[in-house]
Each structure stands twice: as structure tokens, then as C-alpha cells.
Scaffold this motif. Sequence first.
Motif, PDB file in Angstrom:
ATOM      1  N   ILE A 113      37.673  39.307  66.692  1.00  0.00           N
ATOM      2  CA  ILE A 113      37.320  40.776  67.369  1.00  0.00           C
ATOM      3  C   ILE A 113      38.146  41.413  68.528  1.00  0.00           C
ATOM      4  CG2 ILE A 113      35.364  41.802  68.252  1.00  0.00           C
ATOM      5  CD1 ILE A 113      33.637  40.264  66.912  1.00  0.00           C
ATOM      6  N   ASN A 114      38.565  40.422  69.271  1.00  0.00           N
ATOM      7  CA  ASN A 114      39.347  40.808  70.393  1.00  0.00           C
ATOM      8  C   ASN A 114      40.779  41.165  70.031  1.00  0.00           C
ATOM      9  OD1 ASN A 114      37.328  40.858  72.339  1.00  0.00           O
ATOM     10  ND2 ASN A 114      37.487  38.908  73.088  1.00  0.00           N
TER      11      ASN A 114
ATOM     12  N   GLY B  40      30.769  31.720  66.233  1.00  0.00           N
ATOM     13  CA  GLY B  40      31.046  32.839  67.037  1.00  0.00           C
ATOM     14  C   GLY B  40      32.007  32.900  67.873  1.00  0.00           C
ATOM     15  N   VAL B  41      32.549  31.835  68.448  1.00  0.00           N
ATOM     16  CA  VAL B  41      34.087  31.897  69.040  1.00  0.00           C
ATOM     17  C   VAL B  41      34.898  32.363  68.455  1.00  0.00           C
ATOM     18  CG1 VAL B  41      35.291  30.466  70.636  1.00  0.00           C
ATOM     19  CG2 VAL B  41      33.006  29.940  70.532  1.00  0.00           C
ATOM     20  N   ALA B  42      35.336  31.832  67.179  1.00  0.00           N
ATOM     21  CA  ALA B  42      36.366  32.190  66.320  1.00  0.00           C
ATOM     22  C   ALA B  42      36.271  33.660  65.962  1.00  0.00           C
ATOM     23  CB  ALA B  42      36.282  31.177  65.131  1.00  0.00           C
TER      24      ALA B  42
ATOM     25  N   ALA C 268      30.525  39.157  60.672  1.00  0.00           N
ATOM     26  CA  ALA C 268      30.621  39.907  61.873  1.00  0.00           C
ATOM     27  C   ALA C 268      31.776  40.563  62.151  1.00  0.00           C
ATOM     28  CB  ALA C 268      30.217  39.171  63.054  1.00  0.00           C
ATOM     29  N   VAL C 269      32.812  40.053  61.837  1.00  0.00           N
ATOM     30  CA  VAL C 269      34.218  40.644  62.218  1.00  0.00           C
ATOM     31  C   VAL C 269      34.420  41.964  61.221  1.00  0.00           C
ATOM     32  CG1 VAL C 269      36.689  40.283  61.716  1.00  0.00           C
ATOM     33  CG2 VAL C 269      35.286  38.439  62.807  1.00  0.00           C
ATOM     34  N   ALA C 270      33.754  41.651  59.861  1.00  0.00           N
ATOM     35  CA  ALA C 270      33.936  42.693  58.877  1.00  0.00           C
ATOM     36  C   ALA C 270      33.106  43.615  59.319  1.00  0.00           C
ATOM     37  CB  ALA C 270      33.581  42.489  57.526  1.00  0.00           C
ATOM     38  N   ALA C 271      31.747  43.716  59.994  1.00  0.00           N
ATOM     39  CA  ALA C 271      30.918  44.605  60.394  1.00  0.00           C
ATOM     40  C   ALA C 271      31.353  45.293  61.513  1.00  0.00           C
ATOM     41  CB  ALA C 271      29.489  44.066  60.610  1.00  0.00           C
ATOM     42  N   VAL C 272      32.005  44.517  62.485  1.00  0.00           N
ATOM     43  CA  VAL C 272      32.559  45.423  63.772  1.00  0.00           C
ATOM     44  C   VAL C 272      33.735  46.496  63.209  1.00  0.00           C
ATOM     45  CG1 VAL C 272      34.275  45.182  65.780  1.00  0.00           C
ATOM     46  CG2 VAL C 272      32.034  43.519  65.374  1.00  0.00           C
ATOM     47  N   ALA C 273      34.386  46.098  62.301  1.00  0.00           N
ATOM     48  CA  ALA C 273      35.442  47.193  61.863  1.00  0.00           C
ATOM     49  C   ALA C 273      34.838  48.327  61.092  1.00  0.00           C
ATOM     50  CB  ALA C 273      36.504  46.394  60.757  1.00  0.00           C
ATOM     51  N   ARG C 274      33.782  47.965  60.316  1.00  0.00           N
ATOM     52  CA  ARG C 274      33.127  49.210  59.552  1.00  0.00           C
ATOM     53  C   ARG C 274      32.209  49.885  60.386  1.00  0.00           C
ATOM     54  NH1 ARG C 274      30.188  45.741  56.516  1.00  0.00           N
ATOM     55  NH2 ARG C 274      31.983  45.307  55.172  1.00  0.00           N
ATOM     56  N   HIS C 275      31.530  49.208  61.164  1.00  0.00           N
ATOM     57  CA  HIS C 275      30.407  50.056  61.973  1.00  0.00           C
ATOM     58  C   HIS C 275      30.955  50.421  63.509  1.00  0.00           C
ATOM     59  CE1 HIS C 275      27.591  49.493  58.769  1.00  0.00           C
ATOM     60  NE2 HIS C 275      27.913  48.266  58.747  1.00  0.00           N
TER      61      HIS C 275
ATOM     62  N   VAL D 268      28.310  43.756  70.679  1.00  0.00           N
ATOM     63  CA  VAL D 268      28.019  42.873  69.556  1.00  0.00           C
ATOM     64  C   VAL D 268      27.162  41.590  70.175  1.00  0.00           C
ATOM     65  CG1 VAL D 268      29.003  40.951  67.822  1.00  0.00           C
ATOM     66  CG2 VAL D 268      30.292  43.238  68.228  1.00  0.00           C
ATOM     67  N   LEU D 269      26.089  41.367  69.677  1.00  0.00           N
ATOM     68  CA  LEU D 269      25.248  40.558  69.934  1.00  0.00           C
ATOM     69  C   LEU D 269      25.390  39.362  69.147  1.00  0.00           C
ATOM     70  CD1 LEU D 269      23.232  39.723  72.205  1.00  0.00           C
ATOM     71  CD2 LEU D 269      21.296  40.654  70.669  1.00  0.00           C
ATOM     72  N   MET D 270      26.097  37.930  69.406  1.00  0.00           N
ATOM     73  CA  MET D 270      26.496  36.830  68.528  1.00  0.00           C
ATOM     74  C   MET D 270      26.121  35.570  68.691  1.00  0.00           C
ATOM     75  SD  MET D 270      29.990  36.959  66.363  1.00  0.00           S
ATOM     76  CE  MET D 270      31.069  37.133  67.748  1.00  0.00           C
ATOM     77  N   ASP D 271      25.557  34.996  67.941  1.00  0.00           N
ATOM     78  CA  ASP D 271      25.333  33.662  68.298  1.00  0.00           C
ATOM     79  C   ASP D 271      26.418  32.601  68.003  1.00  0.00           C
ATOM     80  OD1 ASP D 271      23.861  30.867  68.013  1.00  0.00           O
ATOM     81  OD2 ASP D 271      23.449  31.227  66.161  1.00  0.00           O
ATOM     82  N   VAL D 272      26.544  31.682  68.912  1.00  0.00           N
ATOM     83  CA  VAL D 272      27.818  30.728  68.992  1.00  0.00           C
ATOM     84  C   VAL D 272      28.028  29.902  67.737  1.00  0.00           C
ATOM     85  CG1 VAL D 272      28.720  28.989  70.296  1.00  0.00           C
ATOM     86  CG2 VAL D 272      27.673  30.726  71.486  1.00  0.00           C
ATOM     87  N   ARG D 273      26.887  29.456  67.254  1.00  0.00           N
ATOM     88  CA  ARG D 273      26.858  28.577  65.935  1.00  0.00           C
ATOM     89  C   ARG D 273      26.549  29.205  64.740  1.00  0.00           C
ATOM     90  NH1 ARG D 273      27.190  22.985  67.878  1.00  0.00           N
ATOM     91  NH2 ARG D 273      27.038  22.577  70.416  1.00  0.00           N
ATOM     92  N   MET D 274      27.377  29.660  64.059  1.00  0.00           N
ATOM     93  CA  MET D 274      27.285  30.103  62.788  1.00  0.00           C
ATOM     94  C   MET D 274      28.003  29.372  61.480  1.00  0.00           C
ATOM     95  SD  MET D 274      26.610  34.029  63.558  1.00  0.00           S
ATOM     96  CE  MET D 274      28.387  34.197  64.267  1.00  0.00           C
ATOM     97  N   PRO D 275      27.553  29.321  60.334  1.00  0.00           N
ATOM     98  CA  PRO D 275      28.404  28.815  59.284  1.00  0.00           C
ATOM     99  C   PRO D 275      29.822  29.702  58.907  1.00  0.00           C
ATOM    100  CG  PRO D 275      26.693  29.923  58.156  1.00  0.00           C
ATOM    101  CD  PRO D 275      26.265  29.941  59.868  1.00  0.00           C
TER     102      PRO D 275
END
Length: 221
Positions: free
Chosen positions: A69-70, A62-64, A39-46, A51-58
Motif C-alpha cells: 500500500i505504501n 498485514g505487514v506485507a 486489502a491492497v486491491a480494495a485500497v486501489a479500488r475504494h 485502513v484498519l488492518m489486522d497484522v496476521r492474515m492468510p
Amino acid sequence: MISVLIADDEALVRAGLRMILRAAGDIEVAAEAGDGAQAVAAVARHRPHVVLMDVRMPRMDGVAALARINRAPDPPPVLMLTTFGLDEHVHAALRERAAGYLLKDTAPRELISAVRAVAGGGAVLAPTVTRRVIDAFAAGGPPGDPAAGRRLAALTARELQVVRAVARGLANADIARELRMTQTAVKAHVSRSLAKLGLTNRVQVALLVRDAGPLPPSPEP
């Protein structure tokens, strides 16, 4: 057209969100990510609008990812999604300036409205999350953070009264009755206070007041 990045580790969830958003007509899915790092990489690219983001991901939750991102220049607003009404991730996401927090069982039309709202600079919180976060912080002991107290000191006496009422979970109508003000005046004080404090929603106000701990009685406005 509002461009959205969807970040969720479940492909079926991403597909469902994509269908809902594309049906809105004024929203396009710019990219998808399966974890926080992607997600972080995609924000920089696109450079999506939202951003619509799930909290719990491997790999990176989402919080990290929100925090990363911020830290970038001109970050997009991040709308967090979760299946949980209240846990430690809610508090952490709000402290990291999430623009919104919704449950995954939110109705499609409400999800679309939330994306539009945060794209326009607003903030959205599921009502059940708002109430439970405020209640949880009100029940806890006051930490007494001096930095939080200094931020509140920038408010006028009346603004501080209103902010304290907001932190107790009172609606504008209740604040108006308690402080003998019009609802229009209360709304104006809330808006000015949020701007002065650099906050975007009422739950963040509750967190700040709670962090500040006991303050001297508000002087009469």
C-alpha cells in the motif's frame, strides 16, 4: 466523513469493528477485506481515508500488505491491529511506516479516536506497545547503519540531544528537566526533528537511533 477499509480474516471481528466505527457518526466503512491481498486491491479500488488492518492474515499478512500500500502514490494511513503486545510484526510494521498500532482489546472510544487521529495526519500507538518496543530496542546491540547516522546528522545539536532522549523512552517533562529546557521547547524540537527525519512518532525515532548505533557525543547547542 472519514472512509475506512477494514481488513481482517475473521468475519466476526470485521462485524464488530464495523459496528463500532459506524456508531461514531463521522466514520463510514467503505469496504472490507479478508486478507492482505484483498486489502491492497480494495485500497486501489475504494481509496479510503484510513485502513484498519489486522497484522496476521492468510495469503498476505498485514505487514506485507502495508508495504504494498505504501508503495502506491498517495497511500492512505494504515492503522494496525493485533492481539499481541509485542512481536516481530510490530517492528516490521513500524519500519514500513504504519500510522498506528493498537491492540484488539482497545476500548471502542479509543479506536474511534485513533481512526480520527490518523485520518488527520497523526500517529497513534498503544502505550504498552510504545514502552515495550523502546525497551526491546534499547536492550539490543547497536547495528550501526551508516544511512541512519547520515539522517541524524541533519539535526542540530539540540535536536539530536532531544532525539536521543526520546529514543530512551523519556517523556517531554523528563527531557525538559534533563536538558534544562521548557516543555514547550522540547515539544517544538520533537516536532521539528520528526519533520526533518520524515518520521511520524517517537517509536520510529527510537528505531532510527538504535539503527544508527554509537554516535559521537552531541556538541553543546
